[in-house]
Design a protein around this motif. Structure first.
Motif, PDB file in Angstrom:
ATOM      1  N   ALA A   1       1.413  -3.855 -20.601  1.00 41.31           N
ATOM      2  CA  ALA A   1       0.425  -2.773 -20.686  1.00 41.31           C
ATOM      3  C   ALA A   1      -0.902  -3.177 -20.066  1.00 41.31           C
ATOM      4  O   ALA A   1      -1.631  -2.334 -19.533  1.00 41.31           O
ATOM      5  CB  ALA A   1       0.217  -2.381 -22.153  1.00 41.31           C
ATOM      6  N   GLY A   2      -1.226  -4.471 -20.121  1.00 42.86           N
ATOM      7  CA  GLY A   2      -2.493  -4.930 -19.566  1.00 42.86           C
ATOM      8  C   GLY A   2      -2.460  -5.132 -18.068  1.00 42.86           C
ATOM      9  O   GLY A   2      -3.490  -5.140 -17.413  1.00 42.86           O
ATOM     10  N   SER A   3      -1.244  -5.312 -17.501  1.00 42.82           N
ATOM     11  CA  SER A   3      -1.113  -5.495 -16.049  1.00 42.82           C
ATOM     12  C   SER A   3      -0.944  -4.128 -15.413  1.00 42.82           C
ATOM     13  O   SER A   3       0.171  -3.634 -15.260  1.00 42.82           O
ATOM     14  CB  SER A   3       0.093  -6.384 -15.727  1.00 42.82           C
ATOM     15  N   ARG A   4      -2.029  -3.506 -15.076  1.00 39.22           N
ATOM     16  CA  ARG A   4      -1.991  -2.103 -14.677  1.00 39.22           C
ATOM     17  C   ARG A   4      -1.507  -1.900 -13.248  1.00 39.22           C
ATOM     18  O   ARG A   4      -1.295  -0.767 -12.830  1.00 39.22           O
ATOM     19  CB  ARG A   4      -3.383  -1.476 -14.813  1.00 39.22           C
ATOM     20  N   THR A   5      -1.383  -2.975 -12.475  1.00 38.16           N
ATOM     21  CA  THR A   5      -1.036  -2.778 -11.071  1.00 38.16           C
ATOM     22  C   THR A   5       0.096  -3.704 -10.661  1.00 38.16           C
ATOM     23  O   THR A   5       0.451  -4.631 -11.370  1.00 38.16           O
ATOM     24  CB  THR A   5      -2.250  -3.063 -10.171  1.00 38.16           C
ATOM     25  N   PHE A   6       0.631  -3.442  -9.492  1.00 42.44           N
ATOM     26  CA  PHE A   6       1.656  -4.304  -8.924  1.00 42.44           C
ATOM     27  C   PHE A   6       1.435  -4.389  -7.426  1.00 42.44           C
ATOM     28  O   PHE A   6       0.846  -3.496  -6.819  1.00 42.44           O
ATOM     29  CB  PHE A   6       3.054  -3.777  -9.243  1.00 42.44           C
ATOM     30  N   ALA A   7       1.906  -5.469  -6.841  1.00 40.69           N
ATOM     31  CA  ALA A   7       1.708  -5.678  -5.410  1.00 40.69           C
ATOM     32  C   ALA A   7       2.759  -4.917  -4.613  1.00 40.69           C
ATOM     33  O   ALA A   7       3.929  -4.879  -4.982  1.00 40.69           O
ATOM     34  CB  ALA A   7       1.770  -7.169  -5.089  1.00 40.69           C
ATOM     35  N   LEU A   8       2.317  -4.307  -3.525  1.00 44.29           N
ATOM     36  CA  LEU A   8       3.213  -3.567  -2.636  1.00 44.29           C
ATOM     37  C   LEU A   8       3.763  -4.524  -1.591  1.00 44.29           C
ATOM     38  O   LEU A   8       3.010  -5.162  -0.859  1.00 44.29           O
ATOM     39  CB  LEU A   8       2.429  -2.438  -1.970  1.00 44.29           C
ATOM     40  N   ARG A   9       5.096  -4.637  -1.530  1.00 48.05           N
ATOM     41  CA  ARG A   9       5.742  -5.538  -0.587  1.00 48.05           C
ATOM     42  C   ARG A   9       6.660  -4.744   0.328  1.00 48.05           C
ATOM     43  O   ARG A   9       7.436  -3.911  -0.118  1.00 48.05           O
ATOM     44  CB  ARG A   9       6.560  -6.598  -1.333  1.00 48.05           C
TER      45      ARG A   9
ATOM     46  N   VAL B   1      -1.854   0.026  -6.685  1.00 48.17           N
ATOM     47  CA  VAL B   1      -1.246  -1.247  -6.304  1.00 48.17           C
ATOM     48  C   VAL B   1      -2.353  -2.284  -6.180  1.00 48.17           C
ATOM     49  O   VAL B   1      -3.486  -1.962  -5.829  1.00 48.17           O
ATOM     50  CB  VAL B   1      -0.453  -1.135  -4.973  1.00 48.17           C
ATOM     51  N   SER B   2      -2.003  -3.526  -6.480  1.00 48.69           N
ATOM     52  CA  SER B   2      -3.032  -4.563  -6.511  1.00 48.69           C
ATOM     53  C   SER B   2      -3.464  -5.005  -5.118  1.00 48.69           C
ATOM     54  O   SER B   2      -4.508  -5.637  -4.973  1.00 48.69           O
ATOM     55  CB  SER B   2      -2.523  -5.771  -7.307  1.00 48.69           C
ATOM     56  N   ASN B   3      -2.669  -4.702  -4.091  1.00 52.16           N
ATOM     57  CA  ASN B   3      -3.031  -5.102  -2.727  1.00 52.16           C
ATOM     58  C   ASN B   3      -3.319  -3.888  -1.851  1.00 52.16           C
ATOM     59  O   ASN B   3      -2.914  -3.822  -0.692  1.00 52.16           O
ATOM     60  CB  ASN B   3      -1.931  -5.965  -2.111  1.00 52.16           C
ATOM     61  N   ALA B   4      -4.020  -2.905  -2.433  1.00 49.40           N
ATOM     62  CA  ALA B   4      -4.335  -1.679  -1.686  1.00 49.40           C
ATOM     63  C   ALA B   4      -5.147  -1.990  -0.431  1.00 49.40           C
ATOM     64  O   ALA B   4      -4.946  -1.379   0.626  1.00 49.40           O
ATOM     65  CB  ALA B   4      -5.094  -0.700  -2.585  1.00 49.40           C
ATOM     66  N   GLU B   5      -6.081  -2.937  -0.552  1.00 48.12           N
ATOM     67  CA  GLU B   5      -6.903  -3.262   0.612  1.00 48.12           C
ATOM     68  C   GLU B   5      -6.061  -3.863   1.734  1.00 48.12           C
ATOM     69  O   GLU B   5      -6.276  -3.568   2.914  1.00 48.12           O
ATOM     70  CB  GLU B   5      -8.022  -4.248   0.213  1.00 48.12           C
ATOM     71  N   GLU B   6      -5.077  -4.692   1.374  1.00 51.01           N
ATOM     72  CA  GLU B   6      -4.184  -5.273   2.383  1.00 51.01           C
ATOM     73  C   GLU B   6      -3.396  -4.168   3.087  1.00 51.01           C
ATOM     74  O   GLU B   6      -3.283  -4.152   4.318  1.00 51.01           O
ATOM     75  CB  GLU B   6      -3.224  -6.267   1.733  1.00 51.01           C
ATOM     76  N   PHE B   7      -2.848  -3.238   2.296  1.00 44.61           N
ATOM     77  CA  PHE B   7      -2.091  -2.133   2.883  1.00 44.61           C
ATOM     78  C   PHE B   7      -3.004  -1.271   3.751  1.00 44.61           C
ATOM     79  O   PHE B   7      -2.629  -0.834   4.850  1.00 44.61           O
ATOM     80  CB  PHE B   7      -1.460  -1.300   1.759  1.00 44.61           C
ATOM     81  N   GLY B   8      -4.226  -1.051   3.273  1.00 46.15           N
ATOM     82  CA  GLY B   8      -5.187  -0.277   4.058  1.00 46.15           C
ATOM     83  C   GLY B   8      -5.573  -0.977   5.346  1.00 46.15           C
ATOM     84  O   GLY B   8      -5.716  -0.339   6.394  1.00 46.15           O
ATOM     85  N   ASP B   9      -5.735  -2.288   5.294  1.00 45.40           N
ATOM     86  CA  ASP B   9      -6.050  -3.046   6.515  1.00 45.40           C
ATOM     87  C   ASP B   9      -4.937  -2.889   7.548  1.00 45.40           C
ATOM     88  O   ASP B   9      -5.189  -2.766   8.750  1.00 45.40           O
ATOM     89  CB  ASP B   9      -6.241  -4.531   6.178  1.00 45.40           C
ATOM     90  N   TRP B  10      -3.682  -2.931   7.058  1.00 43.31           N
ATOM     91  CA  TRP B  10      -2.563  -2.756   7.987  1.00 43.31           C
ATOM     92  C   TRP B  10      -2.590  -1.356   8.605  1.00 43.31           C
ATOM     93  O   TRP B  10      -2.412  -1.208   9.821  1.00 43.31           O
ATOM     94  CB  TRP B  10      -1.233  -2.973   7.259  1.00 43.31           C
ATOM     95  N   MET B  11      -2.843  -0.330   7.792  1.00 45.64           N
ATOM     96  CA  MET B  11      -2.883   1.029   8.334  1.00 45.64           C
ATOM     97  C   MET B  11      -4.009   1.184   9.350  1.00 45.64           C
ATOM     98  O   MET B  11      -3.856   1.855  10.373  1.00 45.64           O
ATOM     99  CB  MET B  11      -3.035   2.051   7.197  1.00 45.64           C
ATOM    100  N   GLN B  12      -5.131   0.539   9.080  1.00 43.80           N
ATOM    101  CA  GLN B  12      -6.217   0.581  10.057  1.00 43.80           C
ATOM    102  C   GLN B  12      -5.810  -0.111  11.350  1.00 43.80           C
ATOM    103  O   GLN B  12      -6.171   0.329  12.450  1.00 43.80           O
ATOM    104  CB  GLN B  12      -7.464  -0.088   9.469  1.00 43.80           C
ATOM    105  N   THR B  13      -5.032  -1.187  11.240  1.00 41.41           N
ATOM    106  CA  THR B  13      -4.581  -1.923  12.417  1.00 41.41           C
ATOM    107  C   THR B  13      -3.648  -1.081  13.272  1.00 41.41           C
ATOM    108  O   THR B  13      -3.756  -1.068  14.506  1.00 41.41           O
ATOM    109  CB  THR B  13      -3.875  -3.219  11.991  1.00 41.41           C
ATOM    110  N   VAL B  14      -2.714  -0.371  12.635  1.00 44.56           N
ATOM    111  CA  VAL B  14      -1.696   0.347  13.406  1.00 44.56           C
ATOM    112  C   VAL B  14      -2.028   1.817  13.639  1.00 44.56           C
ATOM    113  O   VAL B  14      -1.466   2.441  14.539  1.00 44.56           O
ATOM    114  CB  VAL B  14      -0.311   0.240  12.724  1.00 44.56           C
ATOM    115  N   ARG B  15      -2.967   2.388  12.835  1.00 33.63           N
ATOM    116  CA  ARG B  15      -3.267   3.816  12.966  1.00 33.63           C
ATOM    117  C   ARG B  15      -4.701   4.092  13.397  1.00 33.63           C
ATOM    118  O   ARG B  15      -5.036   5.231  13.716  1.00 33.63           O
ATOM    119  CB  ARG B  15      -3.048   4.538  11.618  1.00 33.63           C
ATOM    120  N   GLY B  16      -5.536   3.073  13.364  1.00 35.03           N
ATOM    121  CA  GLY B  16      -6.943   3.337  13.655  1.00 35.03           C
ATOM    122  C   GLY B  16      -7.707   3.580  12.367  1.00 35.03           C
ATOM    123  O   GLY B  16      -7.307   3.154  11.292  1.00 35.03           O
TER     124      GLY B  16
END
Length: 938
Positions: free
Chosen positions: A445-453, A163-178
């Protein structure tokens, strides 16, 4: 030796760097989020979590979004750790539920958390496979609930597609899970090559002279293959005469629709075989399409297996159908299904009996099925990798409309191509049709990722469980910690920054406005700046009356654009209708940019949705004309006689037809009148705005200098700020507002109540609310209301099953016929009528609180389940649930029975133990669990 060293020693292959990083983080006690392409081997990280839990003497839950994936992972883990160490919980199935490693669907662990299940004791790891499923609009909230509610000491192993916003999702998990390690890897271990098949010719999608799309880190995006583009251009000239609607060659019947794929599937498969691209999965976005493709191959006589392999297929099939009765074998069409498998073909979709799907999966994995026609559900984690994936269309039905595939969906589907350790590379093949543009495919084919919402939204069951565990304020805090709110808050920061910039720009423009007015010798009180409409500064705005004058000019332009768009839409609709109505031999005028003069219709349009009649123009051009070729609807100028058979394929034939057209003497009128101004002249709103403009004191000002330009900029900034303010309000309040509305409904109906505790008002869950907390259904509140009013208490088991079916069943088409048409006893009809009455009362409360109403009960499956629970035959039950004279598919029959059983078991556990309704519900479950339903639920 560390636990990781021990795990690595058990593997048959060396781990990739991203896998090692993730396993290292897990061993160090961190949670992990792993984002990698399909087929890259993310699940090895989940398997290490299982190994780690067992080595430490703790427990691990392995969760998946679908039961088929849970069953597959259960079998994989049993093969490694043995049957005693691994359990399975899917709602349908409970095997060794007290094991240290339990595989389950995500809903099961969510329900455990809300029920404070003792099974959570000793839990150290939860693997969340396909965690990007939290974007699913129907079930995605469950993933967030689990992430938010698991105890802090539990390590989450989240496995996601890229996903193109993996870091955003990871930041949220760090916020709520440590502490959570975010590990992103874009490398595909088996490179993916993109192709397009035109007819039976296979082309590289990208120019072979530039870097291919399957490799990351390319310095520039590859260009579309010029040879492919030239061939398509050449082929387009003769496409209309090449294939009929079944792909059989020329002489396509007049008025017959063109197929999306002009190539017969047997020819396609032969070509894939010659290119060395089998085994393959052909994704077709409908069950009927998959079955039709299979039957087309069977009719062709093509076979991909020799007799030795066909005998191996028989052995596998015999094992899977061994538990079916002879009568069921006949009803389910096992003999015909076996014929396809023995020749190397199969379909795979939710309409098939699960036993059949599992058999196909095993045969495909063993190389005994070479071509599978599948719906997109196959792309979700099920281990059926192929050498190639074929896409016949790039449009699918999403339950509401036909929509284009997103880059994420394209990536998910094509990610099935390429078997690690077997293939050097995988292949994605898109079949060309006239409505597919290679450059658009290249973009997918060139857009290899998508944003997680996030799809997180408060619901009734969630609300009572949250409030019961955390109270009202704690529940709101959970909402604030959701990924949905996290994304909204991040967006709000950016929006607020934009507002700040816009307000600074506004202050600069106010100063420039004053300077520009001063240069023209205008004072703030000058009547030409607005007079009574606003002299000087009004609420801090200089020359408010003048700004109002400029706003009037903008309103006039906006209204003119609206009218122009309305005229354009009307013209398009009228043009479409007129094109569809054109008849053979009619002569029309051409006024477009590409073609002018007159043309004769030689073949009427066959598709009313996008009519494109074929014409020959007076200069000998032949082709199809569509809506975009006309500025105004086509005008019929006359007609001419045409021969029964027309030669339009040769230059001589077209020239002769053009000569005959010219000889009619029909000419297109010069300077055709266009209907443009009448609509604007007749518009009352536009007339009023223009009158206000002419009477404004500022109307006499020269509008050629900076004063007007600055005023327009200022008004534009004011509109932008208002829009940003509205966006912020909507983003920050949606979850809270929805939750408060849900609480309002539950309070009105008595599931929650307000009490005073030590002088403080608080909300608590009532006894009916606790019943609701045990009902996990889309119609959870309606079920609870029916239980509370006891309208089901006197029903026998098969009729209780029929009523419950009305709350879970949802027809694939609009086939609901109402309760009055329901056969059955007076008691059943009365219970259904009461259920609908309660639903109507409930929707009134929901509407009052501005919530989306609960879905209406649907009796489309009620007769079938009542017959089945009464002991009637499978044939009778399937026919009772049929649609338009056809039988309900066996897969759907089993699936809906599963859901009825699931809700019946919830009812039995929610009411008073030992009550008549509890006994009836359990009896109904036993009556349904027989025959093929028992086989599939075992």
């Amino acid at each position: 030796m560390t636990h990781l060293d021990d795990f690595l020693a058990r593997q048959a292959f060396a781990l990739d760097p991203f896998q090692l990083r993730a396993c290292d983080a897990l061993q160090a006690g961190h949670g992990v989020l792993v984002c990698a392409p399909t087929g890259a081997g993310k699940t090895i990280v989940g398997e290490f979590a299982v190994h780690l839990a067992l080595a430490q003497g703790t427990k691990c839950f392995y969760t998946t979004p679908i039961k088929a994936l849970s069953n597959q992972k259960f079998n994989d883990l049993v093969a490694v750790y043995g049957a005693d160490a691994v359990g399975l919980l899917t709602g349908d199935n409970s095997i060794n539920a007290d094991a240290d490693v339990v595989v389950m669907t995500t809903e099961v662990v969510r329900n455990m958390i809300y029920a404070n299940s003792p099974a959570l004791q000793g839990l150290s790891h939860v693997v969340m496979d396909e965690v990007h499923f939290l974007a699913d609009r129907f079930r995605g909230a469950v993933w967030e609930e689990v992430i938010l509610h698991l105890e802090p000491e539990v390590s989450i192993v989240a496995l996601s597609a890229t996903v193109s916003n993996a870091e955003e999702f990871g930041d949220w998990m760090q916020t709520v899970r440590g502490d959570t390690a975010v590990i992103v890897d874009d490398h595909r271990p088996v490179p993916l090559q993109q192709h397009m098949m035109v007819g039976t010719r296979l082309f590289d999608l990208f120019d072979p002279r530039t870097p291919r799309s399957g490799r990351t880190g390319s310095p520039r995006r590859p260009e579309v293959n010029p040879e492919l583009m030239r061939y398509i251009k050449h082929r387009t000239l003769t496409l209309d005469s090449d294939y009929d609607d079944r792909g059989r060659g020329r002489n396509r019947g007049r008025g017959a629709p063109r197929r999306n794929n002009a190539v017969p599937r047997p020819n396609l498969i032969r070509q894939l075989d010659r290119e060395g691209l089998l085994p393959a999965i052909g994704f077709i976005f409908s069950r009927a399409g998959c079955d039709g493709a299979l039957h087309q191959c069977l009719r062709s006589g093509i076979s991909l297996l020799d007799e030795h392999h066909a005998r191996q297929v028989d052995e596998v099939v015999d094992r899977y159908v061994a538990e079916l009765s002879p009568a069921d074998v006949e009803v389910l069409g096992v003999a015909e299904w076996r014929i396809g498998l023995r020749r190397g073909f199969a379909a795979h979709h939710a309409g098939l009996l699960p036993t059949f799907r599992h058999c196909v999966e095993e045969l495909f994995t063993r190389g005994l099925v070479r071509m599978v026609f599948a719906t997109e559900t196959l792309a979700l984690g099920i281990n059926m990798p192929a050498r190639s994936v074929v896409l016949e269309r790039l449009v699918k039905y999403n339950g509401e409309a036909h929509v284009d595939l997103t880059p994420g969906e394209f990536t998910q589907l094509t990610g099935r191509a390429g078997r690690r350790g077997i293939d050097v590379e995988g292949h994605a093949v898109v079949l060309w049709t006239p409505d597919i543009v290679p450059t658009e495919v290249a973009g997918l084919a060139g857009s290899r990722t998508f944003a997680l919402r996030s799809s997180f939204a408060p619901e009734y069951n969630m609300a009572v469980n949250l409030i019961d565990r955390l109270g009202l304020s704690g529940s709101r805090e959970i909402l604030h910690r959701s990924f949905a709110q996290f994304q909204a808050d991040r967006s709000v920061v950016g929006q607020a920054h934009k507002i700040d910039e816009a307000q600074r720009a506004l202050r600069r423009i106010d100063g420039e406005l004053a300077t520009a007015a001063d240069r023209r010798g205008l004072e703030p009180g000058d009547p030409t700046l607005g007079g009574a409409h606003g002299e000087g500064a009004v609420d801090g705005v200089p020359y408010a009356g003048f700004l109002g004058y400029v706003a009037l000019r903008e309103d006039i332009r906006a209204r003119e654009r609206q009218l122009k768009m309305a005229r354009r839409r009307s013209d398009l609709a009228s043009t479409s209708d007129d094109l569809a109505a054109l008849k053979r031999g009619q002569v029309i005028g051409l006024y477009g940019n590409r073609h002018r003069g007159v043309a004769v219709v030689i073949e009427p349009a066959s598709n009313r949705d996008d009519p494109k009649p074929m014409v020959v123009s007076e200069d000998g051009w032949c082709g199809r004309l569509g809506v975009r070729d006309f500025l105004n609807p086509p005008e019929v100028l006359g007609s001419m006689r045409l021969a029964k058979h027309i030669d339009r394929r040769t230059g001589r034939g077209r020239r002769d037809l053009a000569s005959a057209l010219r000889s009619t003497g029909i000419e297109a009128p010069r300077g055709r009148q266009q209907r443009k101004r009448a609509d604007a002249a007749d518009d009352r709103e536009l007339a009023q705005l223009r009158a206000q403009l002419r009477s404004h004191p500022a109307h006499g000002l020269d509008n050629s200098d900076d004063l007007f330009r600055l005023a327009e900029r200022r008004n534009r900034l004011v509109r932008d700020i208002a829009k940003l303010d509205s966006n912020i309000a909507a983003r920050t309040s949606t979850l809270r507002v929805t939750f408060d509305r849900v609480v309002g409904v539950l309070t009105d109906l008595g599931y929650l109540r307000t009490v005073d505790v030590d002088g403080t008002s608080t909300v608590e869950v009532t006894e009916p609310g606790r019943v609701l907390g045990r009902i996990y259904s889309e119609s959870d509140l309606l079920v609870s209301e029916c239980l509370r009013e006891q309208v089901w208490d006197d029903l026998p088991p098969h009729e209780l099953a029929a009523v419950v079916a009305a709350l879970v069943f949802e027809a694939r088409r609009d086939t609901y016929s109402g309760v009055d048409a329901m056969p059955g006893s007076a008691g059943l009809r009365a219970a259904l009528a009461d259920t609908v009455r309660i639903w109507q009362d409930l929707t009134e409360v929901e509407s009052r609180h501005r919530l989306t109403p609960t879905r209406e009960p649907d009796t489309g499956f009620s007769v079938a389940v009542a017959l089945w629970a009464s002991g009637r035959s499978l044939t009778e039950a399937l026919a009772a649930a049929g649609d338009r004279g056809s039988l309900l598919s066996p897969g759907d029959f089993v699936r809906w029975n599963r859901q009825v059983v699931d809700l019946l078991e919830q009812v039995a556990k929610s009411v008073e133990p030992g009550s008549r309704l509890a006994r009836t519900a359990r009896s109904a479950v036993g009556s349904i669990r027989r025959g093929i339903v028992a086989v599939e639920l075992s």
